[in-house]
Design an enzyme around this catalytic site. Structure first.
Site, mmCIF file in Angstrom:
data_model
loop_
_atom_site.group_PDB
_atom_site.id
_atom_site.type_symbol
_atom_site.label_atom_id
_atom_site.label_comp_id
_atom_site.label_asym_id
_atom_site.label_seq_id
_atom_site.Cartn_x
_atom_site.Cartn_y
_atom_site.Cartn_z
ATOM 1 N N GLU A 123 -3.604 3.384 -6.979
ATOM 2 C CA GLU A 123 -3.870 4.465 -6.340
ATOM 3 C C GLU A 123 -2.807 5.719 -6.209
ATOM 4 O O GLU A 123 -2.063 5.595 -5.684
ATOM 5 C CB GLU A 123 -3.798 3.951 -4.811
ATOM 6 C CG GLU A 123 -4.882 2.743 -4.375
ATOM 7 C CD GLU A 123 -4.969 2.680 -3.001
ATOM 8 O OE1 GLU A 123 -6.263 2.852 -2.557
ATOM 9 O OE2 GLU A 123 -4.255 2.420 -2.177
ATOM 10 N N HIS A 135 0.833 -1.273 -0.073
ATOM 11 C CA HIS A 135 0.045 -0.193 -0.038
ATOM 12 C C HIS A 135 0.878 1.271 -0.010
ATOM 13 O O HIS A 135 2.073 1.114 0.595
ATOM 14 C CB HIS A 135 -0.967 -0.116 1.252
ATOM 15 C CG HIS A 135 -1.963 1.131 1.149
ATOM 16 N ND1 HIS A 135 -1.645 2.235 1.489
ATOM 17 C CD2 HIS A 135 -3.309 1.058 0.633
ATOM 18 C CE1 HIS A 135 -2.672 3.068 1.339
ATOM 19 N NE2 HIS A 135 -3.583 2.457 0.809
HETATM 20 O O1 LIG Z 1 -5.643 4.449 0.364
HETATM 21 C C1 LIG Z 1 -6.815 4.219 0.018
HETATM 22 C C2 LIG Z 1 -7.449 2.930 0.244
HETATM 23 O O2 LIG Z 1 -6.398 1.911 0.369
HETATM 24 C C3 LIG Z 1 -7.651 5.106 -0.491
HETATM 25 O O3 LIG Z 1 -8.076 5.849 0.656
HETATM 26 P P1 LIG Z 1 -9.322 7.139 0.487
HETATM 27 O O4 LIG Z 1 -10.427 6.389 0.062
HETATM 28 O O5 LIG Z 1 -9.493 7.654 1.836
HETATM 29 O O6 LIG Z 1 -8.975 8.065 -0.620
#
Ligand SMILES: O=C(CO)COP(=O)(O)O
Length: 214
Positions: free
Chosen positions: A133, A85
């Site tokens: 992400e 992550h």
């Molecule tokens: O890091 C995330 C999920 O792993 C995304 O976070 P948010 O949904 O708070 O933007």
């Protein structure tokens, strides 16, 4: 669509959110799961919700103080784990080792990456899924699927170019059903999200709104 709710270290009640995820899962064709902190895995899994770990380390049984052993995570009730992550980044060799550790413990794997180029590398490591992400959108409430749709489409293409079996999730800023629908239209098979549920006054209502258009 797979909707994986990451509780990070937000000060929410993990069991209450888990029960909300479990209950809303019963009302939809979407697949919902929750990833609590390691210390909360057992209590969360006892609710019956699909439970994921936020991280496992590239280690085996032995002298590894402070590490997350995949087998222990699985014994606590997790059926899958995030790896790499954006808030728990690993070196490439350690991502590979964590995927292997998770597979040894029969955990499903989602390897996270910041951008499509990294998605290509992540997809080569044999995980079940990868998740793109963009860090700059995490926690902003500005959804990647609408703010930066090219990132999602390019991630889908990058993963398909390496391994057509690996599914692609996207995350960052996702909090509404429209965001999830937009992610699906860009080729994502699921979403990773956190603050939209973990920080909601009413997590059940937030989850219901997320899956409503699916
Ligand atoms: O890091 C995330 C999920 O792993 C995304 O976070 P948010 O949904 O708070 O933007």
């Amino acid at each position: 669509m797979f909707v994986l709710v990451n509780l990070k270290t937000y000060p929410c009640d993990p069991v209450a959110v888990a029960e909300a995820v479990r209950d809303v899962n019963e009302t939809t064709d979407a697949r919902l799961a929750v990833a609590p902190q390691a210390a909360h895995l057992e209590r969360v899994a006892e609710t019956g919700v699909e439970t994921w770990a936020q991280h496992v380390d590239p280690i085996d049984y032995g002298s590894n103080t402070g590490h997350a052993l995949a087998e222990s995570v699985a014994e606590a009730g997790a059926v899958g784990t995030l790896i790499n992550h954006s808030e728990q980044r690993l070196k490439l060799a350690d991502i590979d080792g964590s995927v292997q550790a998770a597979q040894r413990a029969d955990l499903e794997t989602v390897v996270c990456a910041n951008n499509p180029a990294q998605i290509g590398a992540a997809a080569a490591l044999g995980s079940d899924a990868v998740a793109v992400e963009p860090p700059e959108l995490i926690g902003t409430g500005t959804p990647v699927s609408q703010a930066d749709p090219d990132v999602v489409e390019d991630a889908v293409d990058a993963a398909a170019g390496v391994d057509s079996e690996v599914s692609v999730l996207c995350g960052a800023g996702i909090s509404t059903g429209d965001d999830v629908v937009a992610a699906g239209e860009l080729g994502a098979e699921g979403v990773l999200l956190a603050s939209g549920v973990a920080k909601a006054d009413d997590p059940t209502a937030a989850l219901e709104a997320l899956v409503d258009p699916l």
